[in-house]
Enzyme design. Structure first.
Site, PDB file in Angstrom:
ATOM      1  N   LYS A  76       0.804  -1.228   0.000  1.00 35.18           N
ATOM      2  CA  LYS A  76       0.000   0.000   0.000  1.00 35.18           C
ATOM      3  C   LYS A  76       0.840   1.283   0.000  1.00 35.18           C
ATOM      4  O   LYS A  76       0.450   2.262  -0.630  1.00 35.18           O
ATOM      5  CB  LYS A  76      -0.956   0.006   1.195  1.00 35.18           C
ATOM      6  CG  LYS A  76      -2.125  -0.967   1.023  1.00 35.18           C
ATOM      7  CD  LYS A  76      -2.921  -1.066   2.308  1.00 35.18           C
ATOM      8  CE  LYS A  76      -4.385  -0.896   2.067  1.00 35.18           C
ATOM      9  NZ  LYS A  76      -5.202  -1.056   3.280  1.00 35.18           N
ATOM     10  N   GLY A 120      -2.455   3.339  13.108  1.00 35.90           N
ATOM     11  CA  GLY A 120      -1.796   2.608  12.033  1.00 35.90           C
ATOM     12  C   GLY A 120      -2.490   2.868  10.703  1.00 35.90           C
ATOM     13  O   GLY A 120      -3.143   3.904  10.518  1.00 35.90           O
ATOM     14  N   ASP A 147       4.606   3.879  21.629  1.00 37.97           N
ATOM     15  CA  ASP A 147       5.655   3.000  21.112  1.00 37.97           C
ATOM     16  C   ASP A 147       6.656   3.812  20.289  1.00 37.97           C
ATOM     17  O   ASP A 147       6.610   5.042  20.277  1.00 37.97           O
ATOM     18  CB  ASP A 147       5.042   1.841  20.298  1.00 37.97           C
ATOM     19  CG  ASP A 147       4.170   2.333  19.152  1.00 37.97           C
ATOM     20  OD1 ASP A 147       4.233   3.538  18.821  1.00 37.97           O
ATOM     21  OD2 ASP A 147       3.433   1.519  18.575  1.00 37.97           O
TER      22      ASP A 147
END
Ligand code: NAD
Length: 289
Positions: A73, A135, A160
């Protein structure tokens, strides 16, 4: 009517790895058949190493276009001649449209999600939503919601190694739309509760709760859910995550990711053919997959 492949039949490809499990060939071919469109949709298992050649084939074989899934993608973006507004902001594409060798990249995941909201009678334009995750799926939803006129989006992600990059990305999306977008640590339960209180919609856009870890939930305190809140999950296996089950138990209107899956495919179909996908025909295929 039985489908006949002729000398005129045009090809649409699906380029991803792994891809053999995908329901997209069933959906798209059923829609072509239902509308009598002389085209076939085939899955090709390939990753980024063979992506440039596969994309060049769209031109060489005069294909209608293609769908892309992981890991292709983002890698396909620099290979396009043009990008839709949403694709530019997301930085990823899932649909390629070929117009006489000119390839335009689109991302239909976000439009798919927004259409699934409409389908469920959830009104969010000019309103506020809270989304968990930042995400690929979340970014597509955030960008489309911002472009469609959602006024405020509170994004919660775990802290993160991607957190700072996500912050920059969301600032870029906010600067290019009329939407106010904030990013917070998913661990800040107090702030999350405050944002949800002011939102009409709460979305889980992480994979938390997906098979096999079906007891996991992206939030721990379900007292923040109220009956006039819409609660959506992008996950569709299982059909009802524990997150949705807990929200439903508190009276919220809930929906899983099948609507997003269905309508991202419908949006791609409409880009290739200029025709509306026959939703009633393809919905049972998705539901029974
Ligand atoms: P991704 O890897 O790009 O993003 C995953 C996100 O989840 C990140 O924000 C990450 O920080 C967060 N996350 C992961 N584990 C977590 C944890 N334990 N606690 C808190 N946050 C965590 O993945 P993606 O492509 O965005 O996919 C996410 C989900 O969306 C998957 O379940 C996928 O199947 C689903 N999805 C559904 C559709 C649809 O059409 N319904 C489309 C695309 C993706």
């Amino acid at each position: 009517m039985e489908k006949k492949i002729t000398g005129h039949t045009r090809l649409v490809g699906l380029f991803a790895e792994p891809i053999r499990h995908s329901v997209s060939p069933m959906i798209q071919n059923a829609a072509f058949e239902e509308l009598g469109i002389d085209a076939v949709y085939l899955a090709f298992e390939l990753g980024t190493d063979r992506l440039p050649q596969a994309i060049e084939s769209i031109r060489n074989l005069e294909m209608l276009g293609a769908n892309l899934s992981m890991p292709n993608k983002m890698a396909a973006v620099p290979l396009m001649d043009d990008l839709s507004e949403a694709a530019k902001l997301v930085g990823a594409i899932n649909t390629i449209v070929n117009q006489n060798g000119h390839l335009t990249g689109h991302i239909t995941d976000g439009t798919g999600f927004m259409r699934s909201l409409k389908d469920q009678g959830v009104e969010i334009i000019n309103g506020k939503m809270t989304i968990i995750g930042a995400g690929g799926a979340a970014t597509a939803i955030i960008v489309q919601a911002a472009l469609d006129g959602v006024k405020e989006i509170a994004v919660y992600n775990r802290k993160d190694e991607f957190y700072e990059r996500v912050k920059e990305k969301l600032a870029y999306v906010a600067a290019n739309t009329q939407c106010s977008i904030t990013l917070h640590d998913l661990g800040d339960e107090e702030l999350l509760s405050e944002d949800v209180k002011n939102s009409q919609l709460l979305i889980n856009a992480t994979g938390v709760g997906m098979k096999p870890d079906v007891e996991a939930t992206p939030i721990q305190d379900f007292s923040i859910i109220r009956p006039d809140l819409a609660v959506f999950d992008v996950i569709y296996t299982p059909r009802e995550t524990r997150f949705l089950r807990e929200a439903k138990a508190r009276g919220a209107k809930t929906a899983n990711g099948l609507g997003m899956l269905l309508y991202q495919g419908a949006a791609a179909f409409e880009l290739w053919t200029g025709k509306e996908m026959p939703i009633n025909k393809v919905k049972p295929i998705i539901e029974n997959s």
